[in-house]
Design a protein around this motif. Structure first.
Motif, mmCIF file in Angstrom:
data_model
loop_
_atom_site.group_PDB
_atom_site.id
_atom_site.type_symbol
_atom_site.label_atom_id
_atom_site.label_comp_id
_atom_site.label_asym_id
_atom_site.label_seq_id
_atom_site.Cartn_x
_atom_site.Cartn_y
_atom_site.Cartn_z
ATOM 1 N N ILE A 1 6.565 54.007 -8.471
ATOM 2 C CA ILE A 1 8.014 53.100 -7.971
ATOM 3 C C ILE A 1 7.081 51.595 -7.970
ATOM 4 N N VAL A 2 5.103 52.036 -7.006
ATOM 5 C CA VAL A 2 4.386 50.703 -6.370
ATOM 6 C C VAL A 2 4.174 50.047 -7.717
ATOM 7 N N LEU A 3 3.648 50.133 -8.867
ATOM 8 C CA LEU A 3 3.782 49.314 -9.757
ATOM 9 C C LEU A 3 4.806 48.725 -10.374
ATOM 10 N N LYS B 1 16.175 59.754 -6.239
ATOM 11 C CA LYS B 1 15.492 61.670 -5.446
ATOM 12 C C LYS B 1 14.692 61.327 -6.530
ATOM 13 N N HIS B 2 15.102 61.414 -8.219
ATOM 14 C CA HIS B 2 13.538 61.657 -9.209
ATOM 15 C C HIS B 2 12.036 61.207 -8.911
ATOM 16 N N MET B 3 12.560 59.686 -8.811
ATOM 17 C CA MET B 3 11.886 58.890 -8.903
ATOM 18 C C MET B 3 10.577 59.088 -7.171
ATOM 19 N N ASN B 4 11.782 58.952 -6.415
ATOM 20 C CA ASN B 4 11.063 58.460 -4.975
ATOM 21 C C ASN B 4 10.470 59.360 -4.470
ATOM 22 N N ASP B 5 10.919 60.949 -4.822
ATOM 23 C CA ASP B 5 10.074 62.530 -5.147
ATOM 24 C C ASP B 5 9.022 62.867 -5.804
ATOM 25 N N ASP B 6 9.125 61.832 -6.938
ATOM 26 C CA ASP B 6 8.408 62.932 -8.214
ATOM 27 C C ASP B 6 7.428 61.499 -8.922
ATOM 28 N N PRO C 1 2.211 41.559 -6.250
ATOM 29 C CA PRO C 1 0.999 42.889 -6.155
ATOM 30 C C PRO C 1 0.068 43.427 -4.921
ATOM 31 N N GLU C 2 0.719 42.956 -3.656
ATOM 32 C CA GLU C 2 0.142 43.680 -2.845
ATOM 33 C C GLU C 2 1.333 44.852 -2.203
ATOM 34 N N THR C 3 1.802 45.327 -2.905
ATOM 35 C CA THR C 3 2.447 46.118 -1.815
ATOM 36 C C THR C 3 1.922 47.088 -2.007
ATOM 37 N N GLU C 4 1.971 48.468 -0.725
ATOM 38 C CA GLU C 4 1.515 49.440 -0.440
ATOM 39 C C GLU C 4 2.344 50.610 -0.320
ATOM 40 N N THR C 5 3.364 50.500 -0.221
ATOM 41 C CA THR C 5 4.267 51.665 -0.850
ATOM 42 C C THR C 5 6.118 51.208 -0.957
ATOM 43 N N ALA C 6 6.332 51.791 -1.496
ATOM 44 C CA ALA C 6 7.945 51.564 -2.156
ATOM 45 C C ALA C 6 8.507 52.751 -2.244
ATOM 46 N N ILE C 7 10.184 52.018 -2.321
ATOM 47 C CA ILE C 7 10.872 53.553 -2.382
ATOM 48 C C ILE C 7 11.970 52.611 -3.721
ATOM 49 N N MET C 8 12.609 53.438 -4.317
ATOM 50 C CA MET C 8 14.113 52.763 -5.044
ATOM 51 C C MET C 8 15.236 53.363 -4.504
ATOM 52 N N GLU C 9 16.171 52.410 -4.402
ATOM 53 C CA GLU C 9 17.069 52.410 -2.885
ATOM 54 C C GLU C 9 18.500 52.350 -4.140
ATOM 55 N N SER C 10 17.546 51.985 -5.471
ATOM 56 C CA SER C 10 19.418 52.371 -6.391
ATOM 57 C C SER C 10 18.943 51.646 -7.687
ATOM 58 N N ILE C 11 19.424 51.878 -8.816
ATOM 59 C CA ILE C 11 18.894 51.199 -10.111
ATOM 60 C C ILE C 11 20.746 51.263 -10.786
ATOM 61 N N ASP C 12 20.795 50.304 -11.627
ATOM 62 C CA ASP C 12 21.439 49.456 -12.314
ATOM 63 C C ASP C 12 21.601 49.415 -13.643
ATOM 64 N N PRO C 13 22.199 48.876 -14.541
ATOM 65 C CA PRO C 13 22.319 48.842 -16.100
ATOM 66 C C PRO C 13 20.950 47.693 -15.995
#
Length: 94
Positions: free
Chosen positions: A25-27, A15-20, A36-48
């Protein structure tokens, strides 16, 4: 003391990464996800071991997995690792 990366902690980080930090996330997708052709990106989940992203390429969404260079110990390690990855993506010579 830092939190272990539980589903609730993952949701908080995402939530923090997607909002701020949507540009970061695109990088991650472009550089570490090898899309490299990513236009937009959303972080869905993170694990170790990595993060799951949903990226838009040529108007179509697709999932990608970005692995970390080490297994994360906790949320503080995640914080420092994500910052380090952005710095590397912006300045690959360092």
């Amino acid at each position: 003391m830092s939190d272990t990366i539980t589903p609730d902690v993952s949701d908080r980080i995402c939530k923090h990464m997607n909002d701020d930090h949507s540009n970061a996330i695109v990088l991650y997708a472009q550089v570490f996800g090898n899309v490299p052709e990513t236009e937009t990106a959303i972080m869905e989940s993170i694990d170790p071991e990595g993060m799951n992203l949903s990226v838009k390429v040529k108007g179509e969404n697709r999932p990608i997995r970005v692995k970390f260079d080490h297994v994360l110990k906790d949320s503080e390690d995640a914080h420092h690792t994500l910052i380090s990855m952005v710095k590397k993506a912006r300045n690959p010579q360092n």
